[in-house]
Design an enzyme around this catalytic site. Structure first.
Site, PDB file in Angstrom:
ATOM      1  N   GLU A  49     -12.920  -0.939 -61.386  1.00 31.58           N
ATOM      2  CA  GLU A  49     -11.540  -1.313 -61.088  1.00 31.58           C
ATOM      3  C   GLU A  49     -10.824  -1.736 -62.379  1.00 31.58           C
ATOM      4  OE1 GLU A  49     -12.146  -4.416 -58.245  1.00 31.58           O
ATOM      5  OE2 GLU A  49     -13.506  -3.155 -57.074  1.00 31.58           O
TER       6      GLU A  49
ATOM      7  N   TYR B 189     -17.700 -11.026 -56.840  1.00 33.81           N
ATOM      8  CA  TYR B 189     -17.604  -9.832 -56.011  1.00 33.81           C
ATOM      9  C   TYR B 189     -18.836  -8.948 -56.110  1.00 33.81           C
ATOM     10  CZ  TYR B 189     -12.833 -11.522 -55.926  1.00 33.81           C
ATOM     11  OH  TYR B 189     -11.736 -12.317 -55.783  1.00 33.81           O
TER      12      TYR B 189
ATOM     13  N   HIS C 273     -13.525 -17.257 -57.714  1.00 36.18           N
ATOM     14  CA  HIS C 273     -13.444 -16.736 -59.082  1.00 36.18           C
ATOM     15  C   HIS C 273     -14.259 -17.564 -60.058  1.00 36.18           C
ATOM     16  CE1 HIS C 273     -10.045 -14.524 -57.399  1.00 36.18           C
ATOM     17  NE2 HIS C 273     -10.169 -13.691 -58.419  1.00 36.18           N
TER      18      HIS C 273
ATOM     19  N   GLU D 245     -16.736  -2.091 -54.544  1.00 35.44           N
ATOM     20  CA  GLU D 245     -17.863  -2.479 -55.396  1.00 35.44           C
ATOM     21  C   GLU D 245     -19.166  -1.774 -55.045  1.00 35.44           C
ATOM     22  OE1 GLU D 245     -14.776  -5.547 -55.906  1.00 35.44           O
ATOM     23  OE2 GLU D 245     -15.655  -4.573 -54.142  1.00 35.44           O
TER      24      GLU D 245
END
Length: 798
Positions: A489, A546, A587, A520
């Site tokens: 990505e 992720y 995150h 993913e």
């Protein structure tokens, strides 16, 4: 056998039809016999391909040298039809024969029905794949073959369109290879299936997917599985049109031999020549013996359904068609079926004989030793007698008997005990090779064998952002080897979110550095398939949090690939991601314990800065191991010196580095925590505490030469620190140093772990400070440890 003159069918075609029918009958008998072997206790479990024979024979007719398969555990007839499985191999796997010659797919490591061809030679080098019919190694988790299938097909697109790859003629014939995939109808409910189908439609790759539809998923019927009860109906929107790219979607009936042959011939031509993904929905299939040996389908199928399945059994319908076409007679087919059954029985018996003979040799050697030892411990006679009378002995029976005999000899004068112990030790070594070899590469290209080359600098080497170090490293790698490619990505046009690939798509083209959708799982699958075919992919997962989307495919497929094929296949994918300290619940995660426990078979590298990361990329691109590299998310704009040999220097795996010397306490850490620990160590120095700080650099492998214990010998105290939850990677490091390296022997204080909190990190700077280890917390805890052991020298802070 005489051949009846066919009506409207040439003698050559009639002969081919009868050969197909013979194979279908042999495969069916193998399924029947396999089920019986399980119920007789000669095999542990059975799952079979009965009811799928005719469709798989039709598919095999268009499978060419160079093509690849990514299928599932009912494809035995297909593997027999392409000549990459024999009936004896089939039964060898059922019995878990550990000899590669007996079970080339897995050397007894997988339950039956899991197929693979040996893509590597004895040294671990790829064979000429264009001259082989290739099957990537099966996995059990449903639909997990699909991400890898996407990658296998994607490689064909690269080989066709990237002229720099044309010289690699042993890897591809200009991309003319199809990736054939198979899946059961119920498994199309999995997200991995839909993700892979969508990605294939976007990429337009030669992927031919067959859905074997028998209306059930174990006991659950179609109406609980699929909207409208039909995968081809709900995928109709993927059908290509004259103005829109997409899939070609075809249907066929699983018992219709002639129709299946025609559909596969058409599908193969479209897929191979046009590089268009094709899905064939094969309906009206049956499963005569039910799902597996673990249950009976009579429990959940109606009498009407069972009667229909009997009438529409594909082998029976093929027989009826052969008779209707005048290709053969009832008597001739009866004789053919009789011969097919005899062939399958003979293969079963030979496979069992081979499997049992190997075990018998070991057992007989032990019973001879036990017979001699009876004079010293008469109770051993019972052990020997039980072992000799075992009907279907396993290796574990002999090992158990040998160890019990040693216990019986404990404390008695014995001249035989040493011989039994020697037998146990020899078998332990042999069983380690049988059951635990090839977790990682054992070839000359193992990442552990890459020689270290240190970075070199000039007096005026420029200080640059860390991201520029990576960009220069990737630039050098792409220039050096046309097989290197990167995708993920935002990797392409903008050069990834942190600019590690900035400008490289423009320089090397979209086939080398490319963007993907947000997917993913199939990004990693894209890498697995491409690497299986000899390319060197860097598959990027944008953030460490992720990685969870891809952890299943990394664990069940990539990490165990070399192991489950006993060195027969490899996929040296580099999975690139960034993580540790950023902001917020999704995150700033650091799920290292999960990663370490899930990815044995991949190397896990945790560089503290981008120079170390670049060295790891250089090391791995010279190797044939798969790895995960976790870059420090807060390090891309920190200044580092640019090495002169940016594309050549390497960092060895499993070699920690002392980044601050000290004498009072050893602190072991990695990644972004290195900077936090160094800051705390500076403050501790002012309090009189001398800290030795060690960056482990890689968690898998971990300190191969046991250097950390040498520091513990000096300081007699140790702290393990990271950002994972309590009991995560710090517990792993502690086990390695204190147990594996015997570090406990040198401790004067209890070992200490400093971790993040047992929940996700909170948002903003305060959230980070109070949920991740911070310098003040580290100072407090390390100082308290020193104060406990020497309160006079280190009076309590609070």
């Amino acid at each position: 056998m005489s051949l009846t003159k066919p009506i409207g069918v040439s003698a050559k075609k009639a002969s081919a039809v009868l050969a197909d029918y013979r194979l279908a009958c042999e495969s069916r008998e193998a399924s029947v016999l396999g089920r019986k072997e399980v119920f007789m206790g000669k095999a542990k479990f059975g799952i079979f391909g009965d009811g799928k024979e005719v469709a798989q024979i039709a598919m095999a007719k268009v499978f060419r040298d160079g093509d690849f398969r990514a299928g599932y555990y009912r494809d035995q007839t297909f593997m027999l039809a392409i000549g990459e499985l024999t009936l004896q191999h089939y039964f060898g796997q059922l019995y878990a024969h550990t000899d590669i010659e007996a079970d080339p797919a897995s050397a007894g490591r997988l339950m039956n029905g899991h197929y693979a061809t040996r893509l590597l030679d004895e040294r671990g080098a790829l064979k000429d794949l264009t001259k082989l019919k290739n099957s990537s190694a099966d996995v059990s988790p449903t639909a997990a073959q699909m991400p890898r299938l996407l990658g296998l097909a994607y490689a064909s697109k690269l080989f066709r369109n990237n002229r720099e790859l044309f010289p690699f003629t042993e890897l591809s014939d200009h991309g003319n290879e199809i990736a054939f995939g198979t899946i059961g109808n119920a498994s199309t409910s999995e997200g991995m299936f839909f993700e892979s189908i969508n990605a294939a439609g976007v990429l337009q790759v030669p992927m031919l997917v067959s859905v074997w539809d028998d209306d059930y998923g174990i006991s659950v019927p179609q109406e609980y599985q699929t909207t409208k009860g039909s995968i081809s109906k709900i995928l109709a929107g993927f059908q290509r049109t004259p103005t829109e790219k997409g899939f070609e979607i075809l249907t066929a009936r699983g018992w219709d031999y002639a129709g299946l042959c025609a559909v596969y011939a058409s599908a193969e031509k479209i897929c191979r020549t046009e590089h268009v993904p094709v899905l064939i929905h094969v309906t009206e299939m049956t499963q005569p013996q039910g799902h597996s040996t673990s249950g009976s389908h009579e429990r959940y199928k109606s009498k009407q359904r069972l009667a229909w399945e009997k009438a529409y059994d594909c082998n029976l319908k093929m027989r009826e068609w052969i008779l209707d076409q005048g290709i053969s007679t009832v008597e001739e087919l009866d004789e053919l079926e009789k011969e097919a059954k005899a062939t399958a029985r003979a293969a079963k018996e030979e496979a069992w004989k081979s499997f049992n003979a190997e075990i018998q040799v070991e057992q007989q050697a032990l019973t001879a030793l036990l017979a001699k030892a009876e004079q010293e411990a008469p109770e051993i006679a019972e052990l020997r007698d039980t072992l000799e009378k075992a009907i279907n002995p396993l290796r574990l029976d002999a090992i158990k008997a040998a160890k019990k005999a040693v216990r019986l000899l404990l404390g008695r004068p014995s001249t035989r005990k040493a011989e039994i112990v020697s037998w146990i030790e020899r078998n332990a070594r042999e069983n380690l090779e049988r059951y635990s070899s090839f977790v990682y590469s054992q070839s000359p290209w193992s990442a552990l064998l890459t020689p270290e080359t240190k970075p070199s600098y000039r007096e005026n080497s420029p200080l640059v952002d860390g991201r520029e170090i990576l960009q220069a490293c990737f630039d050098a790698a792409l220039k050096r080897d046309p097989r290197v490619l990167a995708f993920g990505e935002d990797v392409g046009k903008i050069g990834d979110v942190n600019q590690g690939f900035a400008g490289l798509q423009q320089k090397y083209g979209e086939l080398r550095v490319t963007d993907t959708g947000i997917r993913e799982c199939t990004i990693v699958g894209q890498g697995i398939g491409a690497a299986l075919r000899g390319l060197k992919p860097i598959a990027e997962i944008q953030y460490l949090d992720y990685l969870l989307y891809a952890i299943q495919i990394m664990s069940d497929d990539l990490a165990c690939l070399q192991y489950r094929t006993k060195g027969g296949q490899k996929a040296p994918v580099i999975v690139r991601t960034r993580g540790h300290r950023l902001e917020g619940v999704w995150h700033a995660g650091s799920p290292m314990g999960m990663i370490l426990n899930s990815l044995r078979g991949m190397y896990v590298l945790v560089p503290r800065d981008m120079t170390q990361a670049a060295g790891f990329y250089n090391t791995l691109l010279l190797s044939d191991d798969a790895a995960l590299i976790i870059e420090c998310l807060n390090g891309y704009r920190l200044k580092e010196k640019m090495p002169d040999n940016i594309g050549e220097f390497t960092v060895p795996l499993g070699v920690p580095e002392i980044i601050r010397e000290g004498s009072d306490i050893t602190i072991v850490t990695y990644g972004s925590m290195c900077r936090i620990i160094l800051e705390a160590a500076h403050d501790l120095e002012a309090l009189g505490v001398s800290c030795e700080v060690i960056d482990v650099q890689t968690l898998l492998p971990f300190d191969r030469h046991h250097s950390i214990v040498e520091s513990v010998k000096k300081t007699n105290r140790v702290v393990f620190a990271d950002e994972d939850v309590p009991g995560g990677a710090t517990a792993y490091m502690m086990q390695k140093v204190l147990e594996e390296q015997d570090g406990y022997r040198f401790l004067d204080s209890r070992p200490l772990t400093i971790t993040g909190t047992e929940h996700r990190p909170a948002y903003a700077s305060d959230g980070d400070y109070f949920t991740k280890p911070n310098p003040e917390e580290i100072v407090d805890k390390v100082y308290a440890l020193m104060s406990e052991s020497d309160p006079n020298r280190f009076p309590a802070l609070y």
